[in-house]
Design a protein around this motif. Sequence first.
Motif, PDB file in Angstrom:
ATOM      1  N   GLN A 213       0.808  -1.216   0.000  1.00  0.00           N
ATOM      2  CA  GLN A 213       0.000   0.000   0.000  1.00  0.00           C
ATOM      3  C   GLN A 213       0.842   1.267   0.000  1.00  0.00           C
ATOM      4  N   GLU A 214       2.059   1.167   0.505  1.00  0.00           N
ATOM      5  CA  GLU A 214       2.935   2.336   0.582  1.00  0.00           C
ATOM      6  C   GLU A 214       3.826   2.400  -0.653  1.00  0.00           C
ATOM      7  N   ILE A 215       3.732   3.527  -1.364  1.00  0.00           N
ATOM      8  CA  ILE A 215       4.500   3.695  -2.594  1.00  0.00           C
ATOM      9  C   ILE A 215       5.369   4.945  -2.458  1.00  0.00           C
ATOM     10  N   LEU A 216       6.677   4.758  -2.452  1.00  0.00           N
ATOM     11  CA  LEU A 216       7.604   5.885  -2.337  1.00  0.00           C
ATOM     12  C   LEU A 216       7.721   6.589  -3.681  1.00  0.00           C
ATOM     13  N   ILE A 217       7.554   7.901  -3.663  1.00  0.00           N
ATOM     14  CA  ILE A 217       7.641   8.691  -4.888  1.00  0.00           C
ATOM     15  C   ILE A 217       8.505   9.929  -4.634  1.00  0.00           C
ATOM     16  N   SER A 218       8.861  10.594  -5.720  1.00  0.00           N
ATOM     17  CA  SER A 218       9.660  11.810  -5.595  1.00  0.00           C
ATOM     18  C   SER A 218       8.765  13.009  -5.273  1.00  0.00           C
ATOM     19  N   GLU A 219       9.375  14.090  -4.812  1.00  0.00           N
ATOM     20  CA  GLU A 219       8.617  15.314  -4.548  1.00  0.00           C
ATOM     21  C   GLU A 219       7.994  15.855  -5.829  1.00  0.00           C
ATOM     22  N   THR A 220       8.675  15.635  -6.950  1.00  0.00           N
ATOM     23  CA  THR A 220       8.145  16.074  -8.244  1.00  0.00           C
ATOM     24  C   THR A 220       6.849  15.336  -8.573  1.00  0.00           C
ATOM     25  N   ASP A 221       6.863  14.014  -8.338  1.00  0.00           N
ATOM     26  CA  ASP A 221       5.649  13.228  -8.589  1.00  0.00           C
ATOM     27  C   ASP A 221       4.524  13.620  -7.629  1.00  0.00           C
ATOM     28  N   LEU A 222       4.884  13.914  -6.389  1.00  0.00           N
ATOM     29  CA  LEU A 222       3.871  14.322  -5.418  1.00  0.00           C
ATOM     30  C   LEU A 222       3.196  15.618  -5.864  1.00  0.00           C
ATOM     31  N   LYS A 223       3.971  16.536  -6.390  1.00  0.00           N
ATOM     32  CA  LYS A 223       3.403  17.790  -6.891  1.00  0.00           C
ATOM     33  C   LYS A 223       2.455  17.545  -8.059  1.00  0.00           C
ATOM     34  N   ARG A 224       2.728  16.510  -8.854  1.00  0.00           N
ATOM     35  CA  ARG A 224       1.879  16.195 -10.005  1.00  0.00           C
ATOM     36  C   ARG A 224       0.493  15.728  -9.581  1.00  0.00           C
ATOM     37  N   ILE A 225       0.411  15.024  -8.449  1.00  0.00           N
ATOM     38  CA  ILE A 225      -0.870  14.446  -8.039  1.00  0.00           C
ATOM     39  C   ILE A 225      -1.553  15.222  -6.915  1.00  0.00           C
ATOM     40  N   SER A 226      -0.822  16.126  -6.269  1.00  0.00           N
ATOM     41  CA  SER A 226      -1.385  16.840  -5.123  1.00  0.00           C
ATOM     42  C   SER A 226      -2.405  17.878  -5.554  1.00  0.00           C
ATOM     43  N   PHE A 227      -3.420  18.078  -4.691  1.00  0.00           N
ATOM     44  CA  PHE A 227      -4.408  19.138  -4.904  1.00  0.00           C
ATOM     45  C   PHE A 227      -4.006  20.420  -4.170  1.00  0.00           C
ATOM     46  N   LEU A 228      -2.891  20.373  -3.435  1.00  0.00           N
ATOM     47  CA  LEU A 228      -2.437  21.508  -2.645  1.00  0.00           C
ATOM     48  C   LEU A 228      -1.390  22.325  -3.399  1.00  0.00           C
ATOM     49  N   THR A 229      -1.336  23.602  -3.106  1.00  0.00           N
ATOM     50  CA  THR A 229      -0.305  24.462  -3.686  1.00  0.00           C
ATOM     51  C   THR A 229       1.065  24.045  -3.179  1.00  0.00           C
ATOM     52  N   THR A 230       1.132  23.698  -1.890  1.00  0.00           N
ATOM     53  CA  THR A 230       2.378  23.210  -1.291  1.00  0.00           C
ATOM     54  C   THR A 230       2.125  21.830  -0.699  1.00  0.00           C
ATOM     55  N   PRO A 231       2.440  20.759  -1.430  1.00  0.00           N
ATOM     56  CA  PRO A 231       2.188  19.400  -0.943  1.00  0.00           C
ATOM     57  C   PRO A 231       2.955  19.116   0.350  1.00  0.00           C
ATOM     58  N   ASN A 232       2.348  18.269   1.208  1.00  0.00           N
ATOM     59  CA  ASN A 232       2.928  17.959   2.509  1.00  0.00           C
ATOM     60  C   ASN A 232       3.345  16.496   2.601  1.00  0.00           C
ATOM     61  N   LYS A 233       4.342  16.115   1.848  1.00  0.00           N
ATOM     62  CA  LYS A 233       5.072  14.841   1.952  1.00  0.00           C
ATOM     63  C   LYS A 233       4.286  13.578   1.614  1.00  0.00           C
ATOM     64  N   ALA A 234       2.959  13.627   1.641  1.00  0.00           N
ATOM     65  CA  ALA A 234       2.212  12.391   1.424  1.00  0.00           C
ATOM     66  C   ALA A 234       0.802  12.656   0.919  1.00  0.00           C
ATOM     67  N   LEU A 235       0.305  11.707   0.143  1.00  0.00           N
ATOM     68  CA  LEU A 235      -1.083  11.701  -0.338  1.00  0.00           C
ATOM     69  C   LEU A 235      -1.583  10.276  -0.240  1.00  0.00           C
ATOM     70  N   ALA A 236      -2.760  10.102   0.350  1.00  0.00           N
ATOM     71  CA  ALA A 236      -3.315   8.760   0.523  1.00  0.00           C
ATOM     72  C   ALA A 236      -4.693   8.663  -0.090  1.00  0.00           C
ATOM     73  N   ILE A 237      -5.041   7.463  -0.506  1.00  0.00           N
ATOM     74  CA  ILE A 237      -6.385   7.166  -0.995  1.00  0.00           C
ATOM     75  C   ILE A 237      -7.019   6.179  -0.022  1.00  0.00           C
ATOM     76  N   PHE A 238      -8.179   6.554   0.506  1.00  0.00           N
ATOM     77  CA  PHE A 238      -8.923   5.682   1.417  1.00  0.00           C
ATOM     78  C   PHE A 238     -10.258   5.308   0.793  1.00  0.00           C
ATOM     79  N   LYS A 239     -10.787   4.161   1.225  1.00  0.00           N
ATOM     80  CA  LYS A 239     -12.110   3.743   0.777  1.00  0.00           C
ATOM     81  C   LYS A 239     -13.176   4.539   1.522  1.00  0.00           C
ATOM     82  N   ILE A 240     -14.200   4.970   0.799  1.00  0.00           N
ATOM     83  CA  ILE A 240     -15.332   5.643   1.434  1.00  0.00           C
ATOM     84  C   ILE A 240     -16.098   4.613   2.262  1.00  0.00           C
TER      85      ILE A 240
END
Length: 239
Positions: free
Chosen positions: A58-85
Amino acid sequence: MLSKNQIKLITRLKQKKYRQQEGFFVVEGVKTINELLQSNLALHALYTTETFNIDAKQEILISETDLKRISFLTTPNKALAIFKIPNPKPIDKNGLIVVLDAIRDPGNLGTIIRLCDWFGIKDLVCSKETVDCFNPKVIQATMGSITRVNISYVDVVDFLNEVESPVFGAFMEGENVYSKQLPEKGVLVMGNEANGVSKDVEAIISEKISIPRFGDLQATESLNVATATAILLSEFKRR
């Protein structure tokens, strides 16, 4: 590297229709993700620039560049997770319940969810016109409280017609809440940011309450709905 399918799924989850279709929602920020990891919510995937030491699948290590690509935040905070509703839970009508009538602003809803958590409100009932509680901005504003409040989306008129507890509504012309005897069990209805409580809902409300203005000029038209909710919940709990 992130795959195109991974990026596509995450970006789609910004929209309510795709969250409902896929059954997932996005959480960003180490603190909030840690809160949700300690809850009963099921983790689907965790994209992070630093290890969380959880299940490697479940844990996937990515670069800060990749995190910026998927983040909805202007300044991403190290991690993004997907949870089941999670599946909806029954509403417990034996306590103080907050009902929201067409709250539109994600920040307001997120703050109200945190307030419910703070004041021990177990159930938050939302009209179907209220912003989705799994909106990324709502999740961000809850700071993890979403895991401790049961949130239900229902036809508010039908719900209020079924409850046996007294129904209180926030109105500018209501009775001064500071001089009102408030019960431990009841329903508190908060209305839309611009239009207040809708006419259909107002017709069911048995007790109109208000927060008086103390300023000399009394020029302020109204309070922010989240601020008003905080004051009213404080009064209910103080009594």
